[in-house]
Design an enzyme around this catalytic site. Structure first.
Site, PDB file in Angstrom:
ATOM      1  CB  SER A  20      -2.106   5.181  -9.863  1.00 42.99           C
ATOM      2  OG  SER A  20      -3.443   4.874 -10.178  1.00 42.99           O
ATOM      3  CG  ASP A 321      -6.247   5.575  -2.614  1.00 43.97           C
ATOM      4  OD1 ASP A 321      -6.904   4.853  -3.397  1.00 43.97           O
ATOM      5  OD2 ASP A 321      -5.210   6.161  -2.967  1.00 43.97           O
ATOM      6  CG  HIS A 324      -5.097   3.651  -6.102  1.00 42.19           C
ATOM      7  ND1 HIS A 324      -5.159   4.983  -5.739  1.00 42.19           N
ATOM      8  CD2 HIS A 324      -4.804   3.629  -7.412  1.00 42.19           C
ATOM      9  CE1 HIS A 324      -4.893   5.735  -6.805  1.00 42.19           C
ATOM     10  NE2 HIS A 324      -4.684   4.938  -7.837  1.00 42.19           N
TER      11      HIS A 324
END
Ligand SMILES: *C1O[C@H](CO)[C@@H](O)[C@H](O)[C@H]1NC(C)=O
Ligand SMILES: *[C@@H]1O[C@H](CO)[C@@H](O)[C@H](O)[C@H]1NC(C)=O
Ligand SMILES: *[C@@H]1O[C@H](CO)[C@@H](O)[C@H](O)[C@H]1NC(C)=O
Length: 357
Positions: A20, A321, A324
């Site tokens: 990610s 978040d 991240h």
């Protein structure tokens, strides 16, 4: 006669693999995936505030790195059709998939980075594109290049392309939060070997220039601070991330001795990030513990979705978040990789990697 569209950059194309931290929307093409971010407020600072599937308020490090090299950020492999795929094979493609890991099993049935348990039992709905599958996808791209240019020209072309890889956090998180049936040293040895297998596959397919990003201090993510009663970082998790770096370092060094023409640049995401956490103001950050978007303690107990809390000054936050970085933090990281000193990127930085012959 095929004309290679040599972009502004010194490398003809950029291929990106990983999780990610580099995903630019891959998982939005997996209907069964739980590891996705294609809903607001993700993307709130992206052009037109579009939620693209990036785990960020805007761009991520893969985007910004590509821009620094003079490219538009390569699109997800899964977004391409036969004609756009052909064109993109010459300028760059992003294969990264949120939740994936070095190990095939990571993101499929173990505790993934996105922290959402799911079942693998009945259907074959994909949660992530595993690293092995990402390499396979690249192999099909290489097949297409070969078909168009011939194998000698393809070999030459790929030897100048850049391969960015950012992976490993999800494996370490999964190991830490699992029953840890093997010892730490054994785990680190296995992840090193598995990583080496992927690099060797890419080498066999013609890749020569690698920009590798190690694992950040994931124990300091809002989602992990939650597990420390004093609100500090989870030290054991950070230790795993820290010890992963020398394993990558020695693996790359050995491979570069064995494979003619192999060049690499290894970014120390641990050092880069700890440096910011220790001196936030020096880098323009005011909040390095809580996420900008989320819920619960440190906004680290729920994903960033339309129900979450959202901070106002997003550029002052290190974390977007629960896992991240913000666009601001990603920008800093990309710049450091591109032109930073040996403390953060060795043996050469990414800009030197592109130029070296
Ligand atoms: C890394 O990148 C910059 C810009 O390309 C280069 O001038 C510099 O020498 C490199 N820095 C170090 C410390 O190696
Ligand atoms: C492929 O996608 C492009 C852009 O998204 C579109 O313009 C084109 O018509 C598509 N081509 C095919 C063969 O589907
Ligand atoms: C929790 O954070 C403190 C620093 O605030 C640190 O000393 C301690 O080792 C951490 N505990 C764990 C379990 O990692």
């Amino acid at each position: 006669m095929v004309v290679l569209p040599l972009a502004n950059g010194v490398a003809p194309a950029i291929f990106i693999l990983g999780d990610s931290t580099a995903d630019v929307g891959t998982n939005s093409f997996l209907p069964g995936s739980n590891a996705r971010a294609d809903f607001p407020p993700n993307g709130i600072d992206f052009p037109h505030s579009r939620a693209t599937g990036r785990f960020s308020n805007g761009l991520n490090s893969a985007d910004i790195l590509a821009e620094l090299f003079g490219y538009k950020s390569p699109p997800p492999f899964l977004s391409l059709n036969s004609s756009t795929l052909k064109k993109r094979s010459f300028t760059g493609i992003n294969f990264a998939s949120g939740g994936s890991g070095v190990f095939e099993i990571t993101g499929q049935s173990m505790f993934g980075k996105e922290k959402i348990p799911f079942s693998t039992s009945s259907n074959n709905k994909k949660n992530v594109v595993t690293m092995r599958e990402q390499v396979k996808q690249f192999s099909s791209v290489r097949g297409m290049l070969s078909h168009t240019m011939g194998s000698a020209a393809t070999k030459k072309f790929l030897s100048k392309c850049l391969f960015f890889i950012s992976i490993g956090s999800n494996d370490i998180l999964a190991y830490y939060h699992s029953r840890r049936s093997i010892r730490k040293t054994e785990f680190l040895g296995l992840i090193g070997l598995a990583y080496e297998t992927h690099i060797k596959s890419l080498l066999n397919l013609g890749a020569r220039k690698f920009g590798i990003i190690s694992v950040a201090p994931i124990g300091c993510c809002p989602s992990q601070r939650v597990f420390n009663v004093s609100g500090g970082c989870l030290e054991e998790l950070n230790e795993l991330a820290r010890e992963f770096h020398p394993i990558l370092d020695s693996m790359l060094w050995h491979l570069s001795l064995e494979h003619e023409g192999m060049k690499y640049s290894l970014g120390n995401a641990y050092e880069m990030t700890i440096n910011v956490i220790d001196n936030p103001l020096a880098f323009g950050f005011k909040e390095v513990k809580s996420a900008c978007c989320g819920a619960g303690k440190f906004n680290g107990e729920a994903i960033c979705d339309p129900h979450a809390n959202l901070c106002l000054k997003r550029d002052e936050y290190l974390f977007w978040d629960l896992f991240h970085p913000t666009q601001a933090a990603s920008k800093l990281a990309a710049l450091t990789l591109y032109s930073g000193p040996p403390r953060f990127v060795t043996p050469i930085n990414f800009s030197q990697l592109a130029e070296v012959r």
